[in-house]
Design a protein around this motif. Structure first.
Motif, PDB file in Angstrom:
ATOM      1  N   VAL A 274       0.846  -1.198   0.000  1.00  0.00           N
ATOM      2  CA  VAL A 274       0.000   0.000   0.000  1.00  0.00           C
ATOM      3  C   VAL A 274       0.878   1.243   0.000  1.00  0.00           C
ATOM      4  O   VAL A 274       1.786   1.363   0.831  1.00  0.00           O
ATOM      5  N   VAL A 275       0.637   2.137  -0.948  1.00  0.00           N
ATOM      6  CA  VAL A 275       1.259   3.462  -0.944  1.00  0.00           C
ATOM      7  C   VAL A 275       0.160   4.454  -0.583  1.00  0.00           C
ATOM      8  O   VAL A 275      -0.913   4.438  -1.197  1.00  0.00           O
ATOM      9  N   ALA A 276       0.433   5.270   0.420  1.00  0.00           N
ATOM     10  CA  ALA A 276      -0.621   6.174   0.913  1.00  0.00           C
ATOM     11  C   ALA A 276      -0.101   7.593   1.065  1.00  0.00           C
ATOM     12  O   ALA A 276       1.088   7.818   1.306  1.00  0.00           O
ATOM     13  N   VAL A 277      -1.012   8.527   0.894  1.00  0.00           N
ATOM     14  CA  VAL A 277      -0.751   9.930   1.234  1.00  0.00           C
ATOM     15  C   VAL A 277      -1.396  10.165   2.591  1.00  0.00           C
ATOM     16  O   VAL A 277      -2.593   9.898   2.761  1.00  0.00           O
ATOM     17  N   ILE A 278      -0.572  10.617   3.545  1.00  0.00           N
ATOM     18  CA  ILE A 278      -1.061  10.803   4.914  1.00  0.00           C
ATOM     19  C   ILE A 278      -1.182  12.293   5.213  1.00  0.00           C
ATOM     20  O   ILE A 278      -0.247  13.049   4.976  1.00  0.00           O
ATOM     21  N   ASP A 279      -2.358  12.710   5.715  1.00  0.00           N
ATOM     22  CA  ASP A 279      -2.514  14.055   6.277  1.00  0.00           C
ATOM     23  C   ASP A 279      -1.933  14.012   7.684  1.00  0.00           C
ATOM     24  O   ASP A 279      -2.513  13.377   8.579  1.00  0.00           O
ATOM     25  N   LEU A 280      -0.800  14.669   7.886  1.00  0.00           N
ATOM     26  CA  LEU A 280      -0.218  14.692   9.228  1.00  0.00           C
ATOM     27  C   LEU A 280      -1.034  15.613  10.133  1.00  0.00           C
ATOM     28  O   LEU A 280      -1.617  16.602   9.667  1.00  0.00           O
ATOM     29  N   ALA A 281      -1.051  15.290  11.413  1.00  0.00           N
ATOM     30  CA  ALA A 281      -1.792  16.118  12.371  1.00  0.00           C
ATOM     31  C   ALA A 281      -1.318  17.569  12.314  1.00  0.00           C
ATOM     32  O   ALA A 281      -2.102  18.495  12.523  1.00  0.00           O
ATOM     33  N   GLU A 282      -0.045  17.775  11.984  1.00  0.00           N
ATOM     34  CA  GLU A 282       0.521  19.128  11.958  1.00  0.00           C
ATOM     35  C   GLU A 282       0.054  19.936  10.751  1.00  0.00           C
ATOM     36  O   GLU A 282       0.227  21.143  10.690  1.00  0.00           O
ATOM     37  N   THR A 284       0.575  19.023   7.099  1.00  0.00           N
ATOM     38  CA  THR A 284       1.077  18.804   5.751  1.00  0.00           C
ATOM     39  C   THR A 284       0.955  17.315   5.456  1.00  0.00           C
ATOM     40  O   THR A 284       0.426  16.562   6.260  1.00  0.00           O
ATOM     41  N   ARG A 285       1.399  16.902   4.287  1.00  0.00           N
ATOM     42  CA  ARG A 285       1.197  15.511   3.881  1.00  0.00           C
ATOM     43  C   ARG A 285       2.526  14.814   3.599  1.00  0.00           C
ATOM     44  O   ARG A 285       3.478  15.460   3.178  1.00  0.00           O
ATOM     45  N   VAL A 286       2.539  13.499   3.805  1.00  0.00           N
ATOM     46  CA  VAL A 286       3.694  12.693   3.411  1.00  0.00           C
ATOM     47  C   VAL A 286       3.199  11.490   2.607  1.00  0.00           C
ATOM     48  O   VAL A 286       2.087  11.014   2.813  1.00  0.00           O
ATOM     49  N   VAL A 287       4.042  11.030   1.700  1.00  0.00           N
ATOM     50  CA  VAL A 287       3.770   9.797   0.954  1.00  0.00           C
ATOM     51  C   VAL A 287       4.559   8.682   1.616  1.00  0.00           C
ATOM     52  O   VAL A 287       5.735   8.857   1.931  1.00  0.00           O
ATOM     53  N   THR A 288       3.913   7.548   1.842  1.00  0.00           N
ATOM     54  CA  THR A 288       4.528   6.503   2.648  1.00  0.00           C
ATOM     55  C   THR A 288       3.906   5.159   2.294  1.00  0.00           C
ATOM     56  O   THR A 288       3.039   5.075   1.426  1.00  0.00           O
ATOM     57  N   ASN A 289       4.365   4.114   2.979  1.00  0.00           N
ATOM     58  CA  ASN A 289       3.706   2.810   2.889  1.00  0.00           C
ATOM     59  C   ASN A 289       2.874   2.605   4.141  1.00  0.00           C
ATOM     60  O   ASN A 289       3.245   3.055   5.219  1.00  0.00           O
ATOM     61  N   LEU A 290       1.748   1.918   3.983  1.00  0.00           N
ATOM     62  CA  LEU A 290       0.989   1.481   5.149  1.00  0.00           C
ATOM     63  C   LEU A 290       1.384   0.048   5.448  1.00  0.00           C
ATOM     64  O   LEU A 290       1.480  -0.783   4.537  1.00  0.00           O
ATOM     65  N   ILE A 291       1.599  -0.239   6.726  1.00  0.00           N
ATOM     66  CA  ILE A 291       1.998  -1.583   7.149  1.00  0.00           C
ATOM     67  C   ILE A 291       1.059  -2.054   8.253  1.00  0.00           C
ATOM     68  O   ILE A 291       0.289  -1.279   8.809  1.00  0.00           O
ATOM     69  N   LYS A 292       1.182  -3.346   8.557  1.00  0.00           N
ATOM     70  CA  LYS A 292       0.382  -3.963   9.632  1.00  0.00           C
ATOM     71  C   LYS A 292      -1.115  -3.785   9.399  1.00  0.00           C
ATOM     72  O   LYS A 292      -1.886  -3.592  10.351  1.00  0.00           O
ATOM     73  N   VAL A 293      -1.518  -3.809   8.128  1.00  0.00           N
ATOM     74  CA  VAL A 293      -2.937  -3.735   7.796  1.00  0.00           C
ATOM     75  C   VAL A 293      -3.121  -4.442   6.452  1.00  0.00           C
ATOM     76  O   VAL A 293      -2.266  -4.343   5.566  1.00  0.00           O
ATOM     77  N   GLU A 294      -4.211  -5.186   6.324  1.00  0.00           N
ATOM     78  CA  GLU A 294      -4.520  -5.813   5.040  1.00  0.00           C
ATOM     79  C   GLU A 294      -4.909  -4.714   4.053  1.00  0.00           C
ATOM     80  O   GLU A 294      -5.675  -3.810   4.429  1.00  0.00           O
ATOM     81  N   PRO A 295      -4.404  -4.782   2.818  1.00  0.00           N
ATOM     82  CA  PRO A 295      -4.730  -3.716   1.856  1.00  0.00           C
ATOM     83  C   PRO A 295      -6.222  -3.447   1.744  1.00  0.00           C
ATOM     84  O   PRO A 295      -6.650  -2.296   1.663  1.00  0.00           O
TER      85      PRO A 295
END
Ligand code: ZN
Length: 325
Positions: A274-282, A284-295
């Motif tokens: 999984v490649v995800a765009v995360i809205d950080l609490a602060e 702004t956004r980061v692009v990352t992998n999601l882990i420990k979760v079924e896609p």
């Protein structure tokens, strides 16, 4: 070198001479724009690129600007002349003829190398463009990382309804013979476990990767207007300040958007991932992998938190997992 498919030196020189006979001649047949410069196409372009400059779309603002009215984004230059899905005329298409010679000689692959545009003036609504193009350069055979090939450069000149030049575009491609892979040797030579690609660490982002090493997620903050930005870059896009510091992110955020990769397989990645765009609490956004979760369990808006994962002995990556996973 023996006589081979590569040809002898004399043959090679003759081939280059045959290619270079095209230099100075036309590339593509001259053509005219299907539509005059118009607001609808400009609006679609600005929507697609997220360009909100009102001089392109708001007559009132554009009228008060130095332009005195709506102008087209300069980078649309080539868009005005594109033929759409209609087949391009083949008669007088010397560029295709030249590329055909290269194909026949085994230089069957192509990659665009670079494109440079120059603008003589802003285009206004109602301008009607025509284009002519010239083959500027065909190099002799060059050794490149992709394989042996020839660089071909052509220049398109765009004129308005009065015949005045409004811009030019120089386009360079490489026609190459794909490097032969040592097919039998490759599997034995490849490492047992392929590693993830390394990040490119530069002057501008080394603070970020140094932070990751310490298990800190550092976000760049403009020292002038305090806006956060990521990925790291030298200039604030809001106020153009070059001064910045960092804030240490909490590591909490929510999934803004994501994709699940099933194909193609890349060395070092376990499919699917999984490649995800995360809205950080602060904020702004980061692009990352999601882990420990079924896609299939990932949802937009899901609360996630950072986890610093040692993906191999030398590389730690900030990845995100569902909160509490
Ligand atoms: Zn700023």
């Amino acid at each position: 070198m023996t006589q081979s498919e590569h040809g002898g030196a004399g043959e090679k020189a003759a081939f280059v001479a045959r290619l270079q006979a095209y230099v100075g001649g036309p590339a593509k047949p001259a053509s005219a724009a299907r539509d005059a410069v118009n607001q609808a196409m400009i609006r679609h372009w600005c929507d697609a690129l997220g360009d909100t400059n009102p001089v392109y779309t708001d007559p009132a603002v554009a009228g008060r600007s130095v332009h005195g009215g709506i102008v087209a984004p300069p980078t649309m230059l080539h868009a005005w002349i594109l033929p759409g899905l209609a087949p391009e005329p083949t008669e007088g298409d010397k560029l295709t003829e030249l590329l055909g010679l290269l194909n026949a000689a085994g230089f069957s692959s192509v990659v665009a190398v670079n494109c440079e545009q120059e603008y003589a003036r802003y285009l206004r609504l109602g301008d009607v463009l025509t284009q002519t193009s010239v083959i500027e350069e065909v190099t002799e055979e060059k050794q490149t990382g992709l394989g042996t090939g020839h660089f071909v450069t052509y220049v398109t000149t765009f004129r308005d309804q009065a015949g005045a030049v409004v811009g030019t575009m120089r386009f360079r491609i490489l026609k190459f013979r794909p490097a032969q892979r040592p097919a039998a040797a490759a599997p034995a030579a490849a490492p047992a476990t392929p590693r993830r690609p390394r990040p490119t660490v530069s002057y501008d982002n080394e603070f970020y990767w140094a932070g990751v090493q310490r298990h800190e997620l550092l976000i760049q903050r403009c020292a002038a207007c305090q806006q956060l930005r990521h990925p790291p870059r030298p200039m604030c896009p809001h106020c153009q300040s070059l001064k910045w510091d960092t804030v240490k992110a909490s590591g909490r955020g929510t999934v803004h958007s994501f994709v699940v990769f099933h194909y193609p397989a890349f060395p070092g990645f376990e499919m699917p991932y999984v490649v995800a765009v995360i809205d950080l609490a602060e904020g702004t956004r980061v692009v990352t992998n999601l882990i420990k979760v079924e896609p299939q369990a990932v949802t937009v808006g899901m609360a996630v938190e950072v986890e610093f994962v040692a993906v191999d002995a030398e590389l730690t990556l900030p990845q995100f997992r569902p909160v509490g996973a």
